[in-house]
Design an enzyme around this catalytic site. Sequence first.
Site, PDB file in Angstrom:
ATOM      1  N   ALA A   1       0.829  -1.204   0.000  1.00  0.00           N
ATOM      2  CA  ALA A   1       0.000   0.000   0.000  1.00  0.00           C
ATOM      3  C   ALA A   1       0.861   1.251   0.000  1.00  0.00           C
ATOM      4  O   ALA A   1       0.616   2.202   0.730  1.00  0.00           O
ATOM      5  CB  ALA A   1      -0.955   0.000   1.183  1.00  0.00           C
ATOM      6  N   GLY A   2       1.892   1.242  -0.826  1.00  0.00           N
ATOM      7  CA  GLY A   2       2.613   2.477  -1.106  1.00  0.00           C
ATOM      8  C   GLY A   2       1.949   3.135  -2.302  1.00  0.00           C
ATOM      9  O   GLY A   2       0.770   2.901  -2.590  1.00  0.00           O
ATOM     10  N   GLY A   3       2.722   3.939  -3.015  1.00  0.00           N
ATOM     11  CA  GLY A   3       2.156   4.667  -4.147  1.00  0.00           C
ATOM     12  C   GLY A   3       1.567   3.759  -5.207  1.00  0.00           C
ATOM     13  O   GLY A   3       0.428   3.945  -5.641  1.00  0.00           O
TER      14      GLY A   3
ATOM     15  N   ARG B   1      22.114  10.743 -11.521  1.00  0.00           N
ATOM     16  CA  ARG B   1      22.616  10.332 -10.211  1.00  0.00           C
ATOM     17  C   ARG B   1      23.808   9.391 -10.281  1.00  0.00           C
ATOM     18  O   ARG B   1      24.725   9.486  -9.458  1.00  0.00           O
ATOM     19  CB  ARG B   1      21.486   9.658  -9.439  1.00  0.00           C
ATOM     20  CG  ARG B   1      20.417  10.640  -9.055  1.00  0.00           C
ATOM     21  CD  ARG B   1      19.204   9.968  -8.471  1.00  0.00           C
ATOM     22  NE  ARG B   1      18.223  10.974  -8.072  1.00  0.00           N
ATOM     23  CZ  ARG B   1      17.003  10.695  -7.630  1.00  0.00           C
ATOM     24  NH1 ARG B   1      16.616   9.423  -7.542  1.00  0.00           N
ATOM     25  NH2 ARG B   1      16.174  11.650  -7.285  1.00  0.00           N
TER      26      ARG B   1
ATOM     27  N   GLU C   1       8.580   0.054  -7.561  1.00  0.00           N
ATOM     28  CA  GLU C   1       9.992  -0.298  -7.463  1.00  0.00           C
ATOM     29  C   GLU C   1      10.226  -1.794  -7.536  1.00  0.00           C
ATOM     30  O   GLU C   1      11.258  -2.248  -8.025  1.00  0.00           O
ATOM     31  CB  GLU C   1      10.611   0.264  -6.177  1.00  0.00           C
ATOM     32  CG  GLU C   1      12.132   0.071  -6.132  1.00  0.00           C
ATOM     33  CD  GLU C   1      12.814   0.736  -4.946  1.00  0.00           C
ATOM     34  OE1 GLU C   1      12.172   1.586  -4.297  1.00  0.00           O
ATOM     35  OE2 GLU C   1      13.977   0.410  -4.691  1.00  0.00           O
TER      36      GLU C   1
ATOM     37  N   GLY D   1       0.676   0.527  -5.098  1.00  0.00           N
ATOM     38  CA  GLY D   1      -0.428  -0.300  -4.624  1.00  0.00           C
ATOM     39  C   GLY D   1      -1.708   0.507  -4.471  1.00  0.00           C
ATOM     40  O   GLY D   1      -2.786   0.073  -4.882  1.00  0.00           O
TER      41      GLY D   1
ATOM     42  N   GLU E   1      17.503  15.825  -4.687  1.00  0.00           N
ATOM     43  CA  GLU E   1      18.145  16.401  -5.857  1.00  0.00           C
ATOM     44  C   GLU E   1      17.489  17.748  -6.202  1.00  0.00           C
ATOM     45  O   GLU E   1      18.079  18.577  -6.883  1.00  0.00           O
ATOM     46  CB  GLU E   1      17.927  15.396  -6.989  1.00  0.00           C
ATOM     47  CG  GLU E   1      18.699  15.616  -8.235  1.00  0.00           C
ATOM     48  CD  GLU E   1      18.483  14.424  -9.185  1.00  0.00           C
ATOM     49  OE1 GLU E   1      18.290  13.284  -8.718  1.00  0.00           O
ATOM     50  OE2 GLU E   1      18.491  14.655 -10.390  1.00  0.00           O
TER      51      GLU E   1
ATOM     52  N   PHE F   1      15.543  19.163 -12.487  1.00  0.00           N
ATOM     53  CA  PHE F   1      15.999  17.935 -11.833  1.00  0.00           C
ATOM     54  C   PHE F   1      17.051  17.273 -12.705  1.00  0.00           C
ATOM     55  O   PHE F   1      17.100  17.512 -13.905  1.00  0.00           O
ATOM     56  CB  PHE F   1      14.808  16.978 -11.633  1.00  0.00           C
ATOM     57  CG  PHE F   1      14.581  16.617 -10.195  1.00  0.00           C
ATOM     58  CD1 PHE F   1      13.866  17.452  -9.366  1.00  0.00           C
ATOM     59  CD2 PHE F   1      15.099  15.437  -9.661  1.00  0.00           C
ATOM     60  CE1 PHE F   1      13.657  17.127  -8.036  1.00  0.00           C
ATOM     61  CE2 PHE F   1      14.900  15.106  -8.331  1.00  0.00           C
ATOM     62  CZ  PHE F   1      14.168  15.948  -7.515  1.00  0.00           C
TER      63      PHE F   1
ATOM     64  N   SER G   1      10.469   7.934 -10.519  1.00  0.00           N
ATOM     65  CA  SER G   1       9.898   6.823  -9.748  1.00  0.00           C
ATOM     66  C   SER G   1       8.501   7.172  -9.238  1.00  0.00           C
ATOM     67  O   SER G   1       7.591   6.340  -9.290  1.00  0.00           O
ATOM     68  CB  SER G   1      10.800   6.440  -8.579  1.00  0.00           C
ATOM     69  OG  SER G   1      10.956   7.520  -7.704  1.00  0.00           O
TER      70      SER G   1
ATOM     71  N   ARG H   1      17.928   5.190 -13.036  1.00  0.00           N
ATOM     72  CA  ARG H   1      16.678   5.949 -13.061  1.00  0.00           C
ATOM     73  C   ARG H   1      16.932   7.437 -12.905  1.00  0.00           C
ATOM     74  O   ARG H   1      17.778   7.847 -12.113  1.00  0.00           O
ATOM     75  CB  ARG H   1      15.776   5.472 -11.908  1.00  0.00           C
ATOM     76  CG  ARG H   1      14.510   6.267 -11.760  1.00  0.00           C
ATOM     77  CD  ARG H   1      13.588   5.689 -10.712  1.00  0.00           C
ATOM     78  NE  ARG H   1      14.048   5.840  -9.348  1.00  0.00           N
ATOM     79  CZ  ARG H   1      14.076   6.998  -8.679  1.00  0.00           C
ATOM     80  NH1 ARG H   1      13.700   8.114  -9.271  1.00  0.00           N
ATOM     81  NH2 ARG H   1      14.500   7.034  -7.430  1.00  0.00           N
TER      82      ARG H   1
ATOM     83  N   LEU I   1      18.144  10.880   2.982  1.00  0.00           N
ATOM     84  CA  LEU I   1      18.094  11.536   1.680  1.00  0.00           C
ATOM     85  C   LEU I   1      17.963  13.056   1.778  1.00  0.00           C
ATOM     86  O   LEU I   1      17.165  13.582   2.542  1.00  0.00           O
ATOM     87  CB  LEU I   1      16.871  10.976   0.929  1.00  0.00           C
ATOM     88  CG  LEU I   1      16.621  11.504  -0.476  1.00  0.00           C
ATOM     89  CD1 LEU I   1      17.701  11.013  -1.420  1.00  0.00           C
ATOM     90  CD2 LEU I   1      15.261  11.024  -0.963  1.00  0.00           C
TER      91      LEU I   1
ATOM     92  N   HIS J   1      22.006   7.285  -4.539  1.00  0.00           N
ATOM     93  CA  HIS J   1      21.654   8.708  -4.638  1.00  0.00           C
ATOM     94  C   HIS J   1      22.826   9.523  -4.118  1.00  0.00           C
ATOM     95  O   HIS J   1      23.362   9.234  -3.051  1.00  0.00           O
ATOM     96  CB  HIS J   1      20.398   8.969  -3.805  1.00  0.00           C
ATOM     97  CG  HIS J   1      19.781  10.309  -4.046  1.00  0.00           C
ATOM     98  ND1 HIS J   1      20.403  11.487  -3.693  1.00  0.00           N
ATOM     99  CD2 HIS J   1      18.598  10.667  -4.613  1.00  0.00           C
ATOM    100  CE1 HIS J   1      19.618  12.512  -4.035  1.00  0.00           C
ATOM    101  NE2 HIS J   1      18.519  12.034  -4.591  1.00  0.00           N
TER     102      HIS J   1
ATOM    103  N   ASP K   1      10.500  -8.203   0.341  1.00  0.00           N
ATOM    104  CA  ASP K   1       9.727  -9.425   0.549  1.00  0.00           C
ATOM    105  C   ASP K   1       9.015  -9.872  -0.742  1.00  0.00           C
ATOM    106  O   ASP K   1       9.042 -11.044  -1.103  1.00  0.00           O
ATOM    107  CB  ASP K   1       8.676  -9.227   1.655  1.00  0.00           C
ATOM    108  CG  ASP K   1       9.221  -8.448   2.850  1.00  0.00           C
ATOM    109  OD1 ASP K   1      10.451  -8.335   2.973  1.00  0.00           O
ATOM    110  OD2 ASP K   1       8.406  -7.965   3.639  1.00  0.00           O
TER     111      ASP K   1
ATOM    112  N   GLN L   1      20.628   1.991  -7.671  1.00  0.00           N
ATOM    113  CA  GLN L   1      20.985   3.403  -7.703  1.00  0.00           C
ATOM    114  C   GLN L   1      21.487   3.903  -6.346  1.00  0.00           C
ATOM    115  O   GLN L   1      20.861   3.647  -5.318  1.00  0.00           O
ATOM    116  CB  GLN L   1      19.772   4.240  -8.102  1.00  0.00           C
ATOM    117  CG  GLN L   1      20.065   5.733  -8.099  1.00  0.00           C
ATOM    118  CD  GLN L   1      18.996   6.518  -8.833  1.00  0.00           C
ATOM    119  OE1 GLN L   1      17.972   6.861  -8.260  1.00  0.00           O
ATOM    120  NE2 GLN L   1      19.223   6.765 -10.107  1.00  0.00           N
TER     121      GLN L   1
ATOM    122  N   HIS M   1      19.688   3.735  -2.805  1.00  0.00           N
ATOM    123  CA  HIS M   1      18.417   4.446  -2.913  1.00  0.00           C
ATOM    124  C   HIS M   1      17.324   3.686  -3.638  1.00  0.00           C
ATOM    125  O   HIS M   1      16.185   3.663  -3.190  1.00  0.00           O
ATOM    126  CB  HIS M   1      18.703   5.768  -3.626  1.00  0.00           C
ATOM    127  CG  HIS M   1      17.530   6.705  -3.678  1.00  0.00           C
ATOM    128  ND1 HIS M   1      16.890   7.142  -2.546  1.00  0.00           N
ATOM    129  CD2 HIS M   1      16.890   7.289  -4.726  1.00  0.00           C
ATOM    130  CE1 HIS M   1      15.898   7.961  -2.900  1.00  0.00           C
ATOM    131  NE2 HIS M   1      15.867   8.054  -4.210  1.00  0.00           N
TER     132      HIS M   1
END
Lengths: 617, 268
Positions: free
Chosen positions: A43-45, A316, A413, A47, A285, A146, A429, A424, A282, A272, A251, A270, A383
């Site tokens: 349930a991150g971005g 990067r 990811e 999901g 950038e 960026f 991302s 990347r 972090l 960073h 996992d 990557q 990163h």
Amino acid sequence: MSTESPSKKSTAKAVEPEYLEFEDGAVIDGVHYHRHDVVIVGAGGAGMRAAIEAGPKANTAVITKLYPTRSHTGAAQGGMAAALANVEEDNWEWHTFDTVKGGDYLVDQDAAEILAKEAIDAIYDLENMGLPFNRTPEGKIDQRRFGGHTRDHGKAPVRRACYAADRTGHMILQTLFQNCVKLGVNFFNEYYALDIVMTKVKGKDRPSAVVAYELATGEIHVFQAKSIIFATGGFGKIYKTTSNAHTLTGDGVGIIWRKGLPLEDMEFFQFHPTGLAGLGILLTEGARGEGAILRNASGERFMERYAPTIKDLAPRDIISRCMVQEVAEGRGAGPLKDYVLLDCTHLGAEVLETKLPDITEFARTYLGVDPVVEPVPVMPTAHYAMGGIPTNIKAEVLSDNDTVVPGLYAAGECACVSVHGSNRLGTNSLLDINVFGKRAGNYAVEYAKTAEFVPVPVNAASFVQGLVEELRDSNGTERIGALRKELQEQMDLNAQVFRTDESLAKVTETIHTLRGRYKNVSIQDKGRRFNTDLLEAIELGFLLDLAEVVVYSARNRQESRGGHQRDDYPTRDDAHYMKHTMAYLTGDPHSADASDHISLDWKPVVITNYQPMERKY
Amino acid sequence: MSDVAVARDSSSAMPEASIEPFTVTLIIRRFDPEVDAEPHWQDFDVKMYATDRVLDALHQVKWEQDGTLSFRRSCAHGVCGSDAMRINGRNRLACKTLIKDLDITKPIYIEAIKGLPLEKDLIVDMEPFFESYRAIQPFLIASDKPEKERIQSVAQRAVFDDTTKCILCAACTSSCPVFWTDGQYFGPAAIVNAHRFIFDSRDEGSQVRLDILNDKEGVWRCRTTFNCTEACPRGIEVTKAISDVKAAILRGNPGLPPSDLTLTPVSA
């Protein structure tokens, strides 16, 4: 259940496995069974973006290891790229080119084109859902510069990153969660997915269910689904110095690996450039996008020497290598000359407080350095995994170079489409999770509309039950914390920004030894409730598996490209390596020689418009 | 905070530049309902540097001394909101509290946040907290379907900036004496998240939320003790946000200023 005699039953079992019949919510032999059309793991971005599509159209459940708002999407800072052209001329074709070149030509160009094209609607979707972007004087979404994002194929930096101060990921995560609340998305919070069940149908392995461990109770749950989406994030915790959360232990990627399904381009990790020195936290950038400059001990703006056109806004991989080189050649700052400096002092307090408030606070809190008046010590930090579960542009998971696993999807990811190739670009991302999260949700629903449930074998939970019981009952002499620390330290020493066959061979040996010691671990917490001791042990198992794939794939790629820099093969070798690595688990992971249990294959890169060129900035 | 020798050394930027590690005593309130009838306090000695976080100290206990110690954590730098806990009687994030910021001549007392059901050690049941959050309709309510972005001026965006920073860690709500005694009170975090939408010029649902918060368990329960503002690890002026909402209820609307845009957007 069968009423046949035991002898007949066992004969039948040999040719045809027994399947379980259950109602959604049933508890059989202590295991909970659920049934949903679409099950999303994570349930991150990615999901939650998938859930926003799937939730209203199909019976959807989201299984998540963390409360959704704890996901590491929330730690992303600087922005999300889209060629809106709100502040200067831009178009998605330039964005596509930058993405391909940024990835050192290992990007699948059809996927990059989708990423750049659909970026524009992805941003408008988020704004319409409520995301509070920073605004231009005209009230439109503001954009900033960026690394690697340029005007007209590399001529100059372009303002393409849509942002909300330096908390863009936080705003995306909150906005997606808010919309999940609005849509009544069904979350199973603090459920750890530990296995995917494959059922043989007409001789082919088909995913039928996800097996999860409920943190609060220690109980096991089987979620049958027509479509399963993996959106489980990365695995930066194979390294010691990392911007990644403690929970980013790969996992989901590990589950797929253990099923014998391939992982793509795992050697590309990557680093960073601007992690707080010694800590890895972090610093966006976006700071350099707003004009911050990297300096060595003598105050020299060293990136002018390496990337004369776009300097501190080079991608990067390049900047991280230059920083490590500056330090290696004795030009590092500080008492031990072991870091470089990010100089924001000329930006002024107002820019720092309004556009970069969080990183300003991080430097003050964790290093006691005030970026308004003094430069901040920084060094590269692990990163982002460019590699992962191979998918096509419909987010469908592949079981080889082009065969789709029906009903199985991956995004974010954990997946490798591949839009990032070997490196990347910053802001791509947050874009990836929105574009391919949405695609995964939609294609998963489309599939679930016509597909039948794949039957769940009676022993669906047995692998996870065994794993959990064995670890919980363990009484060895090794501690999980000590093994993990050694893995992370050795990965930092031997498989970081610069690698050689020798260093990679060394860490291969470490991993093998640690795997042996892992058999002799001790879990102190023998309880059922909130047993995080047990889960850390399971997570370490995934970390060991994934570290080995990273290192094995890295040894095999005898060239330098993007995020993979080999001191013993310092140049890019298109003749031999202009192709994706595909790694498969084919034997017992405990066998001493990795080649006895990992086999590698190649997959061609999709090239549409851009032939590989020398990568200069 | 007493000014200990180590704290004065913190002007040095790098952790390795700190002086030798020193012993810190943690006194942690433990509770495992599978074995304990009541919570109890337990001491642990850990070796820490001044620049280490309290979270590092907890990890040292868990990884090197007692694997049964249970707590939530994820990002470890104050953005995910997992590890709010009571440290020396104050709600803070363990990952944002440095050892040097505490008086280490005395033991550090650590316990779970208050007012939410205790599950195990430093872990509480967050469900009642999220229930209040969901009740205030924490999402943009807007009927229009723009082709591109909605237009919002810099000044309009600034009105609700502070409350967009919330990470739902519950440090504020679980520091509120009213919430401790009345679990029905929405609590500061839910009001902060209502504020974030009530004062967003793009939102059309303000009236609904103001009505919800005008309820007897709404904003009027706030006694302006400022505990929430002090507890917020994101520096949100929580008490001020609650006052803004109170004023809007009395006024009958959010009272947003009209758009200050003088230029007509080119693409509108």
